[in-house]
Design a protein around this motif. Structure first.
Motif, mmCIF file in Angstrom:
data_model
loop_
_atom_site.group_PDB
_atom_site.id
_atom_site.type_symbol
_atom_site.label_atom_id
_atom_site.label_comp_id
_atom_site.label_asym_id
_atom_site.label_seq_id
_atom_site.Cartn_x
_atom_site.Cartn_y
_atom_site.Cartn_z
ATOM 1 N N ASP A 117 -1.439 14.704 -10.089
ATOM 2 C CA ASP A 117 -1.678 15.876 -9.251
ATOM 3 C C ASP A 117 -0.395 16.713 -9.143
ATOM 4 N N ILE A 118 -0.572 18.053 -9.253
ATOM 5 C CA ILE A 118 0.556 18.995 -9.162
ATOM 6 C C ILE A 118 0.381 19.814 -7.892
ATOM 7 N N HIS A 119 1.422 19.873 -7.051
ATOM 8 C CA HIS A 119 1.407 20.631 -5.812
ATOM 9 C C HIS A 119 2.491 21.710 -5.837
ATOM 10 N N ALA A 120 2.182 22.853 -5.193
ATOM 11 C CA ALA A 120 3.186 23.930 -5.009
ATOM 12 C C ALA A 120 3.882 23.692 -3.688
ATOM 13 N N MET A 121 5.197 23.546 -3.735
ATOM 14 C CA MET A 121 5.965 23.181 -2.557
ATOM 15 C C MET A 121 6.494 24.407 -1.791
ATOM 16 N N LYS A 122 6.453 25.583 -2.390
ATOM 17 C CA LYS A 122 6.995 26.779 -1.749
ATOM 18 C C LYS A 122 5.981 27.906 -1.804
ATOM 19 N N ARG A 123 6.232 28.903 -0.921
ATOM 20 C CA ARG A 123 5.401 30.099 -0.915
ATOM 21 C C ARG A 123 5.778 30.963 -2.123
ATOM 22 N N LEU A 124 4.768 31.370 -2.896
ATOM 23 C CA LEU A 124 5.027 32.106 -4.129
ATOM 24 C C LEU A 124 4.676 33.587 -3.955
ATOM 25 N N ASP A 125 5.423 34.425 -4.717
ATOM 26 C CA ASP A 125 5.189 35.881 -4.697
ATOM 27 C C ASP A 125 4.990 36.353 -6.132
#
Length: 750
Positions: A117-125
């Protein structure tokens, strides 16, 4: 309310996306395989490993995506699940480990090495970075050997409508001509949106006018602003502010918007004719106004600007058209009336003018509105002025002969006063009067400048010696003409004659040849010159003719009498320079020989020297030494030597001494020996005596000597050699004398 509604819609959109993300791992599960070419299908064909992990074999194929998506600006309480990695080799009996590398791996994106599983750890722009390229690999957790080759995939950041449209070139200023027709293009505005233009409607913009209606309109999709009303008049309103809105989401509810302001200025066109402020103008001027002075001004107003408001004025009628003229003042656009001819109150006291003002530049679109001209009447009243007297002529020219008597009438000048009413104020007028003095023949002619002529000794008979002309102070209208004649007393001059050249000049000619300076070097030739006046005036002028020596081509070389003895071709100055050089050369040679002889010969002849070859000559043998009995030695002395001290002329002593007392005169009949001893004694006690160079001259020979006569002509010796015994007696004395007096090198000869 629109912002609140947009926020609600955004919240609903976010919830829908979260629901989609929850099921996204089921859709986005991929099996790792080496990257395929972009020209192939956008799925990965996977190669699995069967049986022994170390043995490579073909596995079944699965169709998967090679992209994952993550929503931008997501800020939930937990990291958002982006997707899951999976390999067909991940069996129950295999211990598989998933590894993630590439852009953002380990920082932005984290992977569960067991589940994939791959998770995004930060808010992306998305506007900062739209996609990330990563590499996935599955290895055996026990042996760390790869189960699959590395596979590259992309995580794309999915756009949401989080950027409002902007106008980068604002503020806008634009001009449009007044009276433009409806639909005339004003300008085009363009807004930009940072959202993704290819995904959804987040960057789809629609333009509208918030302010500026009904004067202007805008095209919704292009942003072009156009005029919406006809005949917008600048004179009524010159400037308009138009507010433009750009809205994304295709203009639908919930979209974001941005605004800008456009300032529209109407430019002037010539749509207004000039108009006089008055229909009748009254002006008054004094009759003594000078031509060119300003009489008055009129003004026709024009509501237009610049060149469109420029008016041209013209006098089109009236009884003063020839007396006045009108021009346009370029600064004030006024009509300036000036005087063209002098006024006279006594002759005409008023004038009427009809003045027209029209535009210089006419717009053909508005000719139908009527003539772009206007007229007005101008009445000019002439007022009386105290004028000075007026002369009958603007200038007077008079003539008078130079011989006129004092008090004679030369001419007459007349003036009158033009005023009807006599004013007590004094007025003065002036007029130029030119008086020309007429010439009278009261001056005799004379030679212009040639008062001296030169005649060559080798000249020929009939040869022109000189051409002379005359001048006269008088100035007859018909010009000067002179007559030349020789004086009556020499009219038959044997040496010279004159020849008229018919150009107011005469030539002097020689009657014969063979003139000689030695015989006569100067001739005087009187010439009578008469003019052609009434009565004629004449004068006698003497021409001096010098006889000169000339070269063969007739060039004068010398006119001196002594010059005839000089060699031909050499002037006196050249001959003097040559003689000076010769004399200087002779002096140098004599000095050189003398100095050289002095250096080689001793002052005193020694006994052992051979002097037999010395020859002594006398022009007069005389009586030998007995001749000294005939006169006293005192006569040989310098008469000034006994009268006081004679200052030395060769050098100046360093110290000044009192002049020595006069020496007593030597008695008559004294012997040379005694005379020399006295002089030696005087020299010993004389403070002005040598060591500086001096010379002593003695003119006394002595009474005689035991040696007898020194003349070789009277010797009785039969020997060929002469007797020089006298040197034994006089030698030591001369030596002593030389030591005392012949100190200088140049004194030894004496």
């Amino acid at each position: 309310m629109g912002v609140r509604l947009g926020t609600m819609l955004m919240d609903i959109w976010t919830r829908l996306m979260l629901a989609w993300i929850s099921v996204l791992p089921l859709v986005q599960s991929i099996t790792l395989d080496p990257p395929q070419s972009l020209q192939e299908e956008s799925i990965l064909t996977l190669n699995g490993l069967d049986g022994d992990p170390g043995a490579l074999s073909r596995a079944k194929r699965g169709w998967v995506w090679n992209q994952m998506f993550v929503l931008e600006e997501f800020s939930g309480p937990e990291p958002i699940l982006v997707g899951r990695l999976h390999t067909d080799l991940d069996l129950a009996n295999r211990n598989v480990k998933y590894i993630l590398s590439g852009e953002g791996a380990g920082t932005i994106f984290m992977i569960n090495d067991k589940t994939g599983d791959i998770h995004a750890m930060k808010r992306l722009d998305r506007e900062e970075k739209a996609e990330y390229t990563l590499t996935a690999q599955a290895i055996d957790r026990d042996t760390d050997k790869p189960l699959e080759p590395p596979s590259e995939f992309i995580i794309k950041v999915q756009d949401i409508n989080d950027n409002a449209p902007e106008f980068p070139d604002e503020p806008y200023h634009v001009t449009v001509p007044e009276m433009s027709s409806v639909g005339t293009s004003v300008m085009g505005v363009t807004a930009t949106d940072a959202d993704d233009p290819v995904y959804g409607n987040s960057a789809k913009l629609v333009y509208s006018i918030l302010e500026g209606q009904p004067y202007f309109s805008i095209e919704p999709h292009t942003g072009i602003i156009r005029t919406a009303l006809p005949n917008m008049d600048r004179e009524a309103r010159e400037e308009y502010l138009v507010v433009i809105q750009a809205k994304d989401m295709g203009g639908h509810m919930g979209g974001l918007s941005g605004t800008t302001t456009v300032t529209v200025t109407l430019t002037d066109v010539n749509d207004n004719p000039p108009k006089f402020t008055q229909s009748l103008y009254h002006l008054s001027v004094l009759e003594d106004m000078a031509v060119g002075d300003v009489t008055g001004r009129v003004k026709a107003n024009d509501r237009d600007l610049g060149q469109n408001a420029r008016s041209l004025y013209e006098i089109i009628d009236g009884d003063g058209m020839d007396v006045f003229e009108i021009t346009t003042d370029s600064q004030t656009q006024e009509g300036v009336i000036t005087l063209k001819k002098p006024l006279d109150f006594e002759t005409k006291r008023s004038y009427t003018l009809k003045v027209e003002a029209g535009n210089a530049h006419i717009d053909p679109r508005f000719i139908s509105k009527g003539p772009f001209k206007d007229t007005a009447a101008v009445k000019i009243t002439v007022e009386d002025a105290d004028e000075p007297p007026v002369f009958s002529s603007p200038a007077y020219f008079l003539e008078v002969r130079e011989s006129v008597n004092v008090g004679s009438v030369i001419g007459q000048i007349m003036a009158r006063d033009p005023d009807i009413i006599v004013s007590p104020v004094s007025q003065v007028s002036r007029v130029p009067v030119a008086i020309k003095v007429l010439d009278v023949n009261d001056n005799a002619p004379e030679l212009a400048s040639q008062t001296e002529a030169y005649l060559c000794e080798n000249g020929k008979s009939g040869q022109v010696i000189q051409t002379v002309s005359a001048t006269d102070k008088d100035d007859p209208k018909a010009g000067q003409y002179f007559f030349y004649n020789l004086a009556p007393e020499i009219s038959r001059n044997p040496n010279f004659t004159i020849k008229n050249n018919a150009d107011n000049s005469v030539s002097i000619l020689a009657r014969h040849s063979g003139f000689s300076r030695q015989k006569q070097d100067i001739y005087f030739l009187p010439i009578i010159i008469s003019d052609s006046g009434n009565p004629p005036m004449s004068s006698t002028n003497t021409l001096t003719i010098r006889v000169c020596g000339c070269s063969t081509d007739g060039t004068v070389q010398s006119c001196n009498v002594e010059a005839f003895v000089l060699p031909i071709g050499l002037s006196m100055g050249a001959l003097i320079a040559i003689l000076a050089c010769i004399i200087l050369l002779l002096v140098i040679v004599v000095l050189f020989v003398t100095l050289r002889r002095h250096k080689n010969e001793p002052l005193i002849i020694k006994d052992d020297e051979d002097v037999r070859e010395n020859i002594i000559r006398y022009d007069d043998e005389g009586g030998g030494e007995e001749d000294t009995e005939a006169f006293d030695i005192a006569t040989l002395q310098n008469p000034d030597g006994f009268n006081g001290f004679l200052p030395r002329k060769d050098i100046k002593p360093d110290l000044q001494y009192v002049p020595r007392q006069s020496l007593p005169p030597v008695p008559n009949g004294v012997d040379v020996d005694e005379f020399i001893n006295v002089r030696l004694h005087d020299a010993d006690i004389d403070p002005t005596a040598p060591p500086y160079d001096s010379i002593q001259i003695y003119g006394y020979e002595g009474r005689g000597s035991t040696a007898g006569s020194l003349s070789s002509l009277e010797t009785t010796s039969t020997d060929s050699e002469q007797n020089f015994d006298y040197l034994k007696e006089w030698g030591p004395r001369f030596k002593k004398l030389g030591d005392m007096y012949a100190v200088g090198e140049n004194d030894r000869e004496t």
